[in-house]
Design a protein around this motif. Structure first.
Motif, PDB file in Angstrom:
ATOM      1  N   PHE A  54       0.829  -1.199   0.000  1.00 26.54           N
ATOM      2  CA  PHE A  54       0.000   0.000   0.000  1.00 26.54           C
ATOM      3  C   PHE A  54       0.868   1.256   0.000  1.00 26.54           C
ATOM      4  O   PHE A  54       0.635   2.195  -0.767  1.00 26.54           O
ATOM      5  CB  PHE A  54      -0.925  -0.019   1.224  1.00 26.54           C
ATOM      6  CG  PHE A  54      -1.893   1.120   1.278  1.00 26.54           C
ATOM      7  CD1 PHE A  54      -3.096   1.067   0.603  1.00 26.54           C
ATOM      8  CD2 PHE A  54      -1.597   2.250   2.022  1.00 26.54           C
ATOM      9  CE1 PHE A  54      -3.990   2.115   0.653  1.00 26.54           C
ATOM     10  CE2 PHE A  54      -2.488   3.305   2.078  1.00 26.54           C
ATOM     11  CZ  PHE A  54      -3.689   3.237   1.397  1.00 26.54           C
ATOM     12  N   GLU A  57       2.751   1.655  -3.362  1.00 20.53           N
ATOM     13  CA  GLU A  57       1.825   2.114  -4.407  1.00 20.53           C
ATOM     14  C   GLU A  57       1.477   3.592  -4.217  1.00 20.53           C
ATOM     15  O   GLU A  57       1.420   4.359  -5.186  1.00 20.53           O
ATOM     16  CB  GLU A  57       0.561   1.259  -4.399  1.00 20.53           C
ATOM     17  CG  GLU A  57      -0.418   1.606  -5.490  1.00 20.53           C
ATOM     18  CD  GLU A  57       0.067   1.271  -6.888  1.00 20.53           C
ATOM     19  OE1 GLU A  57      -0.467   1.877  -7.840  1.00 20.53           O
ATOM     20  OE2 GLU A  57       0.961   0.426  -7.038  1.00 20.53           O
ATOM     21  N   ALA A  58       1.255   4.003  -2.973  1.00 24.80           N
ATOM     22  CA  ALA A  58       0.952   5.412  -2.698  1.00 24.80           C
ATOM     23  C   ALA A  58       2.122   6.300  -3.111  1.00 24.80           C
ATOM     24  O   ALA A  58       1.933   7.357  -3.717  1.00 24.80           O
ATOM     25  CB  ALA A  58       0.623   5.603  -1.224  1.00 24.80           C
ATOM     26  N   ARG A  61       2.291   6.457  -7.034  1.00 23.95           N
ATOM     27  CA  ARG A  61       1.236   7.306  -7.616  1.00 23.95           C
ATOM     28  C   ARG A  61       1.454   8.776  -7.288  1.00 23.95           C
ATOM     29  O   ARG A  61       1.220   9.649  -8.125  1.00 23.95           O
ATOM     30  CB  ARG A  61      -0.136   6.857  -7.124  1.00 23.95           C
ATOM     31  CG  ARG A  61      -0.543   5.516  -7.671  1.00 23.95           C
ATOM     32  CD  ARG A  61      -1.936   5.175  -7.266  1.00 23.95           C
ATOM     33  NE  ARG A  61      -2.278   3.795  -7.577  1.00 23.95           N
ATOM     34  CZ  ARG A  61      -3.487   3.312  -7.535  1.00 23.95           C
ATOM     35  NH1 ARG A  61      -4.512   4.073  -7.200  1.00 23.95           N
ATOM     36  NH2 ARG A  61      -3.709   2.043  -7.816  1.00 23.95           N
ATOM     37  N   SER A  99      -4.945   9.326  -2.350  1.00 25.41           N
ATOM     38  CA  SER A  99      -5.334   8.403  -1.277  1.00 25.41           C
ATOM     39  C   SER A  99      -6.712   7.774  -1.497  1.00 25.41           C
ATOM     40  O   SER A  99      -6.881   6.581  -1.258  1.00 25.41           O
ATOM     41  CB  SER A  99      -5.279   9.101   0.080  1.00 25.41           C
ATOM     42  OG  SER A  99      -6.197  10.165   0.120  1.00 25.41           O
ATOM     43  N   GLU A 101      -8.295   7.139  -4.304  1.00 26.58           N
ATOM     44  CA  GLU A 101      -8.193   6.164  -5.390  1.00 26.58           C
ATOM     45  C   GLU A 101      -7.500   4.884  -4.914  1.00 26.58           C
ATOM     46  O   GLU A 101      -7.928   3.775  -5.225  1.00 26.58           O
ATOM     47  CB  GLU A 101      -7.403   6.780  -6.549  1.00 26.58           C
ATOM     48  CG  GLU A 101      -7.247   5.885  -7.732  1.00 26.58           C
ATOM     49  CD  GLU A 101      -6.415   6.539  -8.821  1.00 26.58           C
ATOM     50  OE1 GLU A 101      -5.719   5.790  -9.520  1.00 26.58           O
ATOM     51  OE2 GLU A 101      -6.463   7.762  -8.967  1.00 26.58           O
ATOM     52  N   ILE A 102      -6.453   5.034  -4.132  1.00 29.46           N
ATOM     53  CA  ILE A 102      -5.728   3.867  -3.622  1.00 29.46           C
ATOM     54  C   ILE A 102      -6.604   3.070  -2.662  1.00 29.46           C
ATOM     55  O   ILE A 102      -6.626   1.829  -2.727  1.00 29.46           O
ATOM     56  CB  ILE A 102      -4.430   4.304  -2.920  1.00 29.46           C
ATOM     57  CG1 ILE A 102      -3.464   4.875  -3.951  1.00 29.46           C
ATOM     58  CG2 ILE A 102      -3.790   3.149  -2.190  1.00 29.46           C
ATOM     59  CD1 ILE A 102      -2.247   5.494  -3.352  1.00 29.46           C
ATOM     60  N   ASP A 105      -8.938   1.027  -4.644  1.00 34.79           N
ATOM     61  CA  ASP A 105      -8.266  -0.081  -5.320  1.00 34.79           C
ATOM     62  C   ASP A 105      -7.920  -1.218  -4.359  1.00 34.79           C
ATOM     63  O   ASP A 105      -7.925  -2.373  -4.737  1.00 34.79           O
ATOM     64  CB  ASP A 105      -6.988   0.402  -6.004  1.00 34.79           C
ATOM     65  CG  ASP A 105      -7.278   1.261  -7.219  1.00 34.79           C
ATOM     66  OD1 ASP A 105      -8.448   1.280  -7.675  1.00 34.79           O
ATOM     67  OD2 ASP A 105      -6.354   1.931  -7.700  1.00 34.79           O
TER      68      ASP A 105
END
Length: 107
Positions: A54, A57-58, A61, A99, A101-102, A105
Motif C-alpha cells: 500500500f 503504491e501510494a 502514484r 489516497s 483512489e488507492i 483499489d
C-alpha cells in the motif's frame, strides 16, 4: 527503470511487532472483556506485506502526480529542461490527492 536504492527501500518490511500492535489496537473486541486479543506471527507478516505494498503504491502514484504537476509548471514557465526523477518532490498534498483512489483499489 528503478535503481538499486529504490528496490532496496521497497523490500524493507514493517516490523511484525508494530503490525500486531496496530491491528490489535484497532480490532473490534467480539469476546467478553478481560480476554486477550491474539494474532499469529504469520498473519502479522501478511498484514505487514499488504501495508508495505500500500505504501509503495501510494509513493509511486504520488510521484507520478508530482511529475505531472512539475511538467505543467515547466510548460507554463516556458522551460524546456527534462525532468529528472531525483528533482521531483512528493508533498503531502500529492498523497492526499491519490489516497481515495488507492483506498478504493485496495478495498
Amino acid at each position: 527503470m528503478k535503481g538499486s536504492k529504490t528496490t532496496q527501500q521497497e523490500s524493507q518490511a514493517f516490523s511484525t511487532c508494530l503490525i500486531k500492535q496496530l491491528v490489535l489496537f484497532h480490532a473490534k473486541d467480539d469476546k467478553p472483556s478481560g480476554r486477550n486479543k491474539r494474532m499469529s506471527s504469520e498473519s502479522a507478516h501478511i498484514a505487514g506485506e499488504l501495508l508495505r505494498l500500500f505504501v509503495v503504491e501510494a509513493r509511486q502514484r504520488a510521484a507520478i502526480l508530482a511529475e505531472c504537476e512539475k511538467e505543467v509548471e515547466q510548460d507554463i514557465s516556458g522551460c524546456n529542461e527534462a525532468i529528472e526523477a531525483s528533482s521531483v518532490v512528493i508533498r503531502s498534498d500529492h498523497i492526499t490527492k491519490v489516497s481515495a483512489e488507492i483506498l478504493m483499489d485496495f478495498s
